[in-house]
Design an enzyme around this catalytic site. Sequence first.
Site, PDB file in Angstrom:
ATOM      1  N   SER A   1       0.935  -1.192  -0.045  1.00  0.00           N
ATOM      2  CA  SER A   1       0.058   0.009   0.183  1.00  0.00           C
ATOM      3  C   SER A   1       0.886   1.303   0.049  1.00  0.00           C
ATOM      4  O   SER A   1       1.985   1.230   0.562  1.00  0.00           O
ATOM      5  CB  SER A   1      -0.958   0.098   1.134  1.00  0.00           C
TER       6      SER A   1
ATOM      7  N   TYR B   1      -1.242  -0.278  10.311  1.00  0.00           N
ATOM      8  CA  TYR B   1      -1.420  -0.799   8.756  1.00  0.00           C
ATOM      9  C   TYR B   1      -0.320  -0.443   7.717  1.00  0.00           C
ATOM     10  O   TYR B   1       0.091  -1.317   7.091  1.00  0.00           O
ATOM     11  CB  TYR B   1      -3.015  -0.228   8.260  1.00  0.00           C
TER      12      TYR B   1
ATOM     13  N   LYS C   1       2.340  -2.931   6.021  1.00  0.00           N
ATOM     14  CA  LYS C   1       2.624  -3.076   4.553  1.00  0.00           C
ATOM     15  C   LYS C   1       3.973  -2.619   4.103  1.00  0.00           C
ATOM     16  O   LYS C   1       4.460  -3.287   3.301  1.00  0.00           O
ATOM     17  CB  LYS C   1       1.531  -2.111   3.562  1.00  0.00           C
TER      18      LYS C   1
END
Length: 265
Positions: free
Chosen positions: A154, A167, A171
Amino acid sequence: MEAIQKAGEGADGTFAGQAAIVTGAGKGIGYEICRQLARRGCAVTLNDIDASLAEQAAENIRREGGNCIAVAGDTADAAFLQEMVQRTVTAFGQVSVLVANAGITLFGDFFAYRPEDFQRVMDVNLKGSFFLTQAVAAEMRRQGSGGRILLMSSVTGHQAHKYLAAYGMSKAALEMLAKSLVVDLSPYKITINTVAPGATLTERTAEDPAYEEIWSRITPMGRPAVPADIAAAVLFLVSPVAAHITGQSLVVDGGWTAISPPPEP
């Protein structure tokens, strides 16, 4: 937007005779990757944690003429991952492509982020991708004919994004995993890369009525991505023409990370 969403129409047999596993593929980016692989001759195992969603998605692909089976389950469960690989080999005789797309996003203020939310993000995004890669790579090594592995990263692994510390961390770790595994996988002619999508219009992001307007305004190319944009990058990296590309990350974000203006809250 219609023309973009039809990217890949009139597809060829680039992946004929191959078999792929794509996780988190009941809808959105994962589903479009399955669809485009199947349209190019690949047999596909479509995974999603939602059994009814997975089966409906696989049926949609079969109606388009693709060879696709649904295997529902939680990719954070290492035992399930082994089972999914074996079911793929039983159904198709091999596994030659893996797209580890499954992941979850749990927003939260850093100062109030809960341990159970942190653990769930790491279990799905990191543990699941690590042990699925391990299981698939072991099968590819046994087969002796190489393979392609793609991990879904991401832009939040490249640029800070408010409320997404855990998060984004997960990633960025996936990109380091891909680099690290070049050492282990290259002797077996297995490539491993990552794609890092930026803002993308999916069923989930469409729930926010302001999403498209905000990201169209702050993305240099003037719009957020659609699933076909991300699928095109993935298919390139898992195709025969990318045989000498490994340990790399391809950002697909319409130029957002070049300037990185934050979205409005």
